[in-house]
Write an enzyme that holds these catalytic residues in place. Structure first.
Site, PDB file in Angstrom:
ATOM      1  N   LYS A   1       0.830  -1.197   0.000  1.00 39.41           N
ATOM      2  CA  LYS A   1       0.000   0.000   0.000  1.00 39.41           C
ATOM      3  C   LYS A   1       0.870   1.255   0.000  1.00 39.41           C
ATOM      4  O   LYS A   1       2.031   1.214   0.413  1.00 39.41           O
ATOM      5  CB  LYS A   1      -0.882   0.026   1.254  1.00 39.41           C
ATOM      6  CG  LYS A   1      -1.940  -1.059   1.322  1.00 39.41           C
ATOM      7  CD  LYS A   1      -2.687  -0.983   2.644  1.00 39.41           C
ATOM      8  CE  LYS A   1      -3.781  -2.045   2.720  1.00 39.41           C
ATOM      9  NZ  LYS A   1      -4.892  -1.773   1.808  1.00 39.41           N
TER      10      LYS A   1
ATOM     11  N   ARG B   1     -10.383 -11.482   1.611  1.00 45.92           N
ATOM     12  CA  ARG B   1     -11.234 -12.533   1.038  1.00 45.92           C
ATOM     13  C   ARG B   1     -10.542 -13.899   1.081  1.00 45.92           C
ATOM     14  O   ARG B   1     -11.216 -14.926   1.090  1.00 45.92           O
ATOM     15  CB  ARG B   1     -11.629 -12.140  -0.382  1.00 45.92           C
ATOM     16  CG  ARG B   1     -10.484 -12.020  -1.354  1.00 45.92           C
ATOM     17  CD  ARG B   1     -10.832 -11.163  -2.556  1.00 45.92           C
ATOM     18  NE  ARG B   1     -10.873  -9.747  -2.222  1.00 45.92           N
ATOM     19  CZ  ARG B   1     -11.196  -8.784  -3.086  1.00 45.92           C
ATOM     20  NH1 ARG B   1     -11.519  -9.087  -4.330  1.00 45.92           N
ATOM     21  NH2 ARG B   1     -11.209  -7.528  -2.705  1.00 45.92           N
TER      22      ARG B   1
END
Length: 502
Positions: free
Chosen positions: A263, A337
């Site tokens: 990130k 996920r």
């Protein structure tokens, strides 16, 4: 914090000895002949205060009033949202003025949802984070008296709200802790501490046990971190064993760098909040411990860090999930996920009545809904309707999003059964479509709380959402909601309130 409930008008409120008296003024306020009512009427006529939520007038040592300080606060239509807004505006008073004993008096009708909002609002506004401060500023507010027209009728509402408030505070506390003070191991210890309460059990699995289960998607996310993963299983048994449980699955990424797909540095510190789904599961179980509703609930938390390292999973790697499906990991920052899909597969062993996963999953959901509604995806219309109703009842809102099969097209890949990302368009929906592949055939819902689990900027901190929504859903499902007979503690509270009625 202790909450007491009393039948009270403004004349009695004026006689209450306390550090702070908050008078909630609704639209159409009708003053009586008492001094406090007359004061409020004069202030409204002079427009020194308005009944609009968030507007208030602060007074000190008012003649004829026993309270040291008085706040006249507008609450508009006196619904839950208006009460929440009014008390949120008083946060500086509650934190800096250091009151120990406060009275909150409704100067008009007090519907149950508004009284519940008052309990949550006072708790939320007075919360102080202290865990990692060298000179912690402790919360001083220890007792709150709620003054309402008819206390016995509202005892159950206060009981529920106080339990939810404890759950929200626990979720906020763990959400706010920095990653080095909220590792997967420490999160497991927090879950095990809940097992001291009646009806709750807990176990935590380590890397070797998770590998034996075949949770290779979960393991792939954790393999770049020096912190060992934990797979936490909480159970609340409030109903006969034959009753199918509701399973709550909370994403527990205790820090998310993005892995190899790292990130940007700006605001990466906020990725300590990436375990707020897990924190909400802890909070729900704390509330269940207080309320003891007749329902069975399982909480599953896959907890790990997502770090860049020589051992980290790489973009393009293919892993086999617990379900047997293979996954091409195109972006290692879509890790939530991956841990959730194995937890959803594990959930099948409980033959659940419903599965609800809670996750700070996608920035796309923040763009779609901001910080007002959590994103709701559901395979079952009845479950979706029940969750939305619970969100309305708790003022912890969610908004249903689509799950059309066409959205799954982008998850196709030449190298595995499914890819873990599908590009930027409809990112929150495609993430939910990925999870749906692993959710089984029973009713399933996914709550994307990326926009609602925490706030940034000057108000930076965890919100504790969606603990309120989930507890209200579980109570309604168990028959112990607002319309059902109150649990034993609430019945005792009603008797006490009745005894206090003038």
């Amino acid at each position: 914090m202790n909450f007491d409930l009393k039948s009270m008008d403004l004349a009695r409120a004026a006689r209450e000895k306390c550090d702070l008296l908050v008078v909630l003024l609704p639209e159409g306020f009708a003053p009586g002949e008492d001094a406090l009512g007359s004061l409020a009427a004069q202030a409204l006529r002079a427009k020194d205060v308005q009944t609009q939520p968030g507007k208030s007038l602060h007074l000190y040592q008012v003649p004829g009033v026993a309270a040291r300080r008085v706040v006249l606060a507008g609450v508009g239509k006196a619904d839950a949202r208006a009460v929440r807004q009014a008390l949120a505006a008083l946060a500086p008073v509650l934190r800096q003025g250091a009151p120990r004993h406060a009275v909150v008096c409704f100067a008009g009708p007090a519907p149950g949802e508004a009284v519940e909002a008052a309990v949550r609002g006072m708790t939320h506004a007075s919360y102080v984070y202290t865990a990692t401060k060298s000179k912690p500023e402790a919360r001083t507010l220890a007792r709150v008296v709620l003054g309402v027209p008819d206390a016995p009728a509202l005892a159950g509402a206060v009981e529920r709200a106080a339990a939810v408030a404890q759950g929200v505070e626990l979720a906020r506390e763990w959400g706010n802790r920095p990653a080095n003070h909220a590792t997967p191991t420490l999160l497991a210890q927090a879950a095990k501490a809940l097992a001291k309460h009646k009806g709750i059990t807990c176990k935590a699995l380590g890397p070797a046990e998770v590998e034996r289960l075949g949770m290779h998607a979960f393991l792939a996310v954790a393999q770049g971190s020096a912190e060992p993963l934990r797979f936490i299983e909480l159970r609340y048994n409030g109903a006969p064993r034959a009753q199918a449980p509701v399973v709550l699955v909370g994403k527990g990424i205790t820090f998310d760098t993005g892995g190899i797909s790292i990130k940007p540095a700006a605001e990466m510190d906020e990725m300590k909040f990436d375990m707020c789904g897990a924190a909400s599961v802890l909070g729900v179980f704390r509330a269940l411990a207080e309320l003891q509703p007749p329902i069975n609930v399982v909480g599953l938390i896959p907890a790990c860090e997502n770090m860049p390292d020589g051992r980290s999973v790489k973009p393009g790697d293919v892993v086999r999930s617990m379900s047997g499906q293979t996954i091409e990991i195109l972006n290692t920052d879509a890790e939530g996920r991956l841990v959730l899909c194995d937890a959803l597969s594990y959930a099948q062993r409980f033959k659940p009545a419903a599965i609800i996963d809670i996750a700070t999953l996608t920035g796309a959901c923040v763009i779609a809904l901001g910080g007002v509604h959590s994103g709701l995806f559901a395979s079952d219309d009845a479950l979706a309707a029940d969750l939305q109703a619970a969100g309305q009842a708790s003022d912890d809102l969610c908004w249903r999003m689509p799950l059309d099969e066409d959205y799954a097209e982008g998850l196709k890949t030449n190298f595995a059964d499914v890819a873990n990302v599908a590009g930027r368009p409809a990112g929150a929906v495609t993430a939910a479509k990925f999870l749906q592949r692993f959710a089984g055939t029973q009713p399933w819902a996914h709550l994307d709380i990326a926009g609602t689990a925490w706030k940034g900027g000057a108000a930076k901190g965890a919100t504790g959402r969606p603990v309120g929504l989930l507890v209200h859903y579980l109570l309604a499902r168990s028959g112990a909601g607002a319309e059902a007979p109150a649990p034993a503690p609430a019945r005792r509270a009603r008797k006490a309130a009745a005894a206090a009625k003038p």
